[in-house]
Design a protein around this motif. Structure first.
Motif, PDB file in Angstrom:
ATOM      1  N   ARG A 154       0.815  -1.218   0.000  1.00 57.20           N
ATOM      2  CA  ARG A 154       0.000   0.000   0.000  1.00 57.20           C
ATOM      3  C   ARG A 154       0.852   1.272   0.000  1.00 57.20           C
ATOM      4  NH1 ARG A 154      -5.114  -1.464   2.210  1.00 57.20           N
ATOM      5  NH2 ARG A 154      -5.816   0.624   1.550  1.00 57.20           N
ATOM      6  N   THR A 155       2.150   1.124  -0.186  1.00 65.24           N
ATOM      7  CA  THR A 155       3.052   2.275  -0.083  1.00 65.24           C
ATOM      8  C   THR A 155       2.662   3.415  -1.007  1.00 65.24           C
ATOM      9  OG1 THR A 155       4.912   0.883   0.626  1.00 65.24           O
ATOM     10  CG2 THR A 155       5.451   3.050  -0.309  1.00 65.24           C
ATOM     11  N   SER A 156       2.368   3.115  -2.274  1.00 69.40           N
ATOM     12  CA  SER A 156       2.061   4.197  -3.228  1.00 69.40           C
ATOM     13  C   SER A 156       0.796   4.942  -2.827  1.00 69.40           C
ATOM     14  CB  SER A 156       1.934   3.633  -4.644  1.00 69.40           C
ATOM     15  OG  SER A 156       0.881   2.681  -4.708  1.00 69.40           O
ATOM     16  N   GLU A 157      -0.209   4.232  -2.295  1.00 70.16           N
ATOM     17  CA  GLU A 157      -1.435   4.887  -1.834  1.00 70.16           C
ATOM     18  C   GLU A 157      -1.139   5.825  -0.664  1.00 70.16           C
ATOM     19  OE1 GLU A 157      -4.964   2.251  -1.363  1.00 70.16           O
ATOM     20  OE2 GLU A 157      -3.550   0.679  -1.948  1.00 70.16           O
ATOM     21  N   ILE A 158      -0.301   5.346   0.249  1.00 71.16           N
ATOM     22  CA  ILE A 158       0.052   6.148   1.420  1.00 71.16           C
ATOM     23  C   ILE A 158       0.838   7.383   0.987  1.00 71.16           C
ATOM     24  CG2 ILE A 158       1.382   6.161   3.571  1.00 71.16           C
ATOM     25  CD1 ILE A 158       0.709   3.130   3.779  1.00 71.16           C
ATOM     26  N   ARG A 159       1.782   7.193   0.052  1.00 72.49           N
ATOM     27  CA  ARG A 159       2.562   8.331  -0.431  1.00 72.49           C
ATOM     28  C   ARG A 159       1.662   9.342  -1.139  1.00 72.49           C
ATOM     29  NH1 ARG A 159       5.596   5.846  -3.716  1.00 72.49           N
ATOM     30  NH2 ARG A 159       7.355   5.369  -2.350  1.00 72.49           N
ATOM     31  N   ASP A 160       0.690   8.870  -1.882  1.00 72.36           N
ATOM     32  CA  ASP A 160      -0.238   9.772  -2.567  1.00 72.36           C
ATOM     33  C   ASP A 160      -1.011  10.649  -1.582  1.00 72.36           C
ATOM     34  OD1 ASP A 160       0.539   8.843  -5.028  1.00 72.36           O
ATOM     35  OD2 ASP A 160      -1.188   7.511  -5.311  1.00 72.36           O
ATOM     36  N   GLU A 161      -1.303  10.114  -0.394  1.00 75.32           N
ATOM     37  CA  GLU A 161      -1.977  10.931   0.620  1.00 75.32           C
ATOM     38  C   GLU A 161      -1.003  11.887   1.313  1.00 75.32           C
ATOM     39  OE1 GLU A 161      -5.886   8.374   1.908  1.00 75.32           O
ATOM     40  OE2 GLU A 161      -4.063   8.087   3.106  1.00 75.32           O
ATOM     41  N   LEU A 162       0.256  11.471   1.422  1.00 78.88           N
ATOM     42  CA  LEU A 162       1.263  12.317   2.045  1.00 78.88           C
ATOM     43  C   LEU A 162       1.580  13.560   1.224  1.00 78.88           C
ATOM     44  CD1 LEU A 162       3.796  12.994   3.869  1.00 78.88           C
ATOM     45  CD2 LEU A 162       5.067  11.437   2.347  1.00 78.88           C
ATOM     46  N   LEU A 163       1.782  13.399  -0.076  1.00 82.01           N
ATOM     47  CA  LEU A 163       2.339  14.472  -0.903  1.00 82.01           C
ATOM     48  C   LEU A 163       1.557  15.778  -0.820  1.00 82.01           C
ATOM     49  CD1 LEU A 163       3.536  12.416  -4.014  1.00 82.01           C
ATOM     50  CD2 LEU A 163       4.923  13.404  -2.185  1.00 82.01           C
ATOM     51  N   PRO A 164       0.213  15.781  -0.884  1.00 83.94           N
ATOM     52  CA  PRO A 164      -0.495  17.063  -0.763  1.00 83.94           C
ATOM     53  C   PRO A 164      -0.297  17.730   0.596  1.00 83.94           C
ATOM     54  CG  PRO A 164      -1.942  15.375  -1.664  1.00 83.94           C
ATOM     55  CD  PRO A 164      -0.713  14.675  -1.168  1.00 83.94           C
ATOM     56  N   LEU A 165       0.008  16.941   1.626  1.00 86.00           N
ATOM     57  CA  LEU A 165       0.188  17.494   2.968  1.00 86.00           C
ATOM     58  C   LEU A 165       1.549  18.166   3.138  1.00 86.00           C
ATOM     59  CD1 LEU A 165      -1.249  14.486   5.010  1.00 86.00           C
ATOM     60  CD2 LEU A 165      -2.460  16.536   4.265  1.00 86.00           C
ATOM     61  N   GLY A 187       2.974  20.395   1.447  1.00 79.99           N
ATOM     62  CA  GLY A 187       3.003  21.827   1.180  1.00 79.99           C
ATOM     63  C   GLY A 187       2.116  22.653   2.077  1.00 79.99           C
ATOM     64  N   GLN A 188       1.424  22.018   3.006  1.00 82.34           N
ATOM     65  CA  GLN A 188       0.523  22.759   3.883  1.00 82.34           C
ATOM     66  C   GLN A 188       1.312  23.458   4.990  1.00 82.34           C
ATOM     67  OE1 GLN A 188      -2.682  20.338   5.341  1.00 82.34           O
ATOM     68  NE2 GLN A 188      -3.439  19.827   3.300  1.00 82.34           N
ATOM     69  N   ALA A 189       1.092  24.763   5.131  1.00 82.86           N
ATOM     70  CA  ALA A 189       1.870  25.545   6.091  1.00 82.86           C
ATOM     71  C   ALA A 189       1.675  25.084   7.522  1.00 82.86           C
ATOM     72  CB  ALA A 189       1.514  27.029   5.955  1.00 82.86           C
TER      73      ALA A 189
END
Length: 326
Positions: free
Chosen positions: A146-157, A159-161
């Motif tokens: 499930r690594t790619s799914e988890i990374r996909d959720e991480l990436l947008p976070l 850049g959040q200040a």
């Protein structure tokens, strides 16, 4: 609410973490407020600082601090024994290793360990292993898939200040910490903390939490689960340090790993590989370095040590329920 006097003491400790007199005064104020646990922590910090810098306060003050620590320890022991008896773990009704652990916690027995040296609670007679292998955990391969799914959720976070915050932060209710305190070079975005979900973060990562459904997560009412994304900035290093407990193992699922990273437990190096679980005993001295040119990010969570029986887990849970309600 802390008094103006206590706020002034907090400012002194913040600027002079080794000020023995200020640490003792802080402990006195917490003891007067009935906050035994925090008072004890500051008395202990004062005695440690005094040992490192002899002669900084009168011997009478140190003697008073030592006497206070002894009195607080006796009160705590009485409470703990009563709580364990109510939970069905009175003396004579304890799993053997757990009975030894309680004796060590109470100061009735010395901890003996080759590698493990947890800062808070030592559970004896466990294997002295730096790392555990993925084939030992039936859920590991499914999580790794499930690594790619988890990374996909991480990436947008990323850049959040208001997302990632310093992993270690100063707290006037606790003795000063050392290392990367209030430093964003080592930061985390927490999904579960101290056994409670952080809704604003968890709701953005449903697949990550779903992927952990089958994992044997450590569960202690006010302490665990702990689930977070941990970021180590390019060029940053986490100095050698020890975890609080050896009843758990810590798991890293690497998501972003640049060239030049290093992880070491008890003198043995292992490399993070994206999508490959790395499980270790954090009660053994460990450290991390990112010599790369981009941030390193891993998903961190804790699991029960597989050697603990269900009865031992129940006993440990009862003990920490008592410690955390004291």
């Amino acid at each position: 609410m802390p008094s103006d006097d206590e706020a002034a003491i907090d400012r002194v400790i913040a600027s002079q973490p080794g000020n023995v007199g200020a640490l003792i005064r802080k402990a006195d104020l917490r003891a007067a407020a009935g906050d035994d646990k925090i008072a004890n922590a500051f008395y202990q910090a004062a005695l440690k600082a005094a040992a490192a810098n002899p002669g900084t306060v009168p011997a009478s003050e140190l003697g008073r601090a030592q006497q206070a620590v002894q009195q607080l320890a006796l009160r705590f022991q009485d409470y703990l024994e009563s709580s364990l008896a109510k939970a069905g773990f009175a003396p004579g009704s304890r799993p053997p290793r757990f009975a030894k652990a309680v004796d060590i916690l109470m100061g009735r027995r010395q901890a003996q360990s080759e590698l493990q040296n947890p800062r808070s609670f030592f559970y004896p007679d466990l294997p002295q292993r730096r790392y555990y292998e993925n084939h030992e955990f039936p859920w590991a391969s499914e999580l790794e898939s499930r690594t790619s799914e988890i990374r996909d959720e991480l990436l947008p976070l990323m850049g959040q200040a208001d997302g990632f915050k310093p992993y270690l932060y100063s707290d006037p209710t606790r003795p000063p910490k050392h290392g990367l305190v209030d430093n964003p070079d080592w930061s985390s975005l927490t999904l579960w903390e101290s056994g409670k979900e952080i809704p604003e973060n968890a709701q953005q990562c449903p697949r990550t939490l779903e992927a952990l459904d089958g994992v044997d997560l450590l569960k202690l009412d006010k302490r665990a689960p702990q689930i977070m994304f941990s970021k180590l900035a390019a060029g940053a290093a986490i100095e050698p340090h020890l975890g609080l407990l050896n009843i758990r193992l810590v798991c890293h699922l690497p998501l972003i790993v640049p060239e030049g990273c290093m992880f070491r437990v008890g003198g043995e190096d292992r490399q993070w590989h994206e999508g490959t679980l790395l499980t270790f005993d954090d009660s053994i001295l460990h450290e991390a370095v990112n010599r790369g040119t981009q941030d390193r990010v891993v998903l961190i969570f804790e699991i029960w040590r597989p050697e603990l029986s269900e009865e031992e887990r129940a006993a440990v849970t009862a003990l920490f329920d008592a410690v955390d309600s004291y």
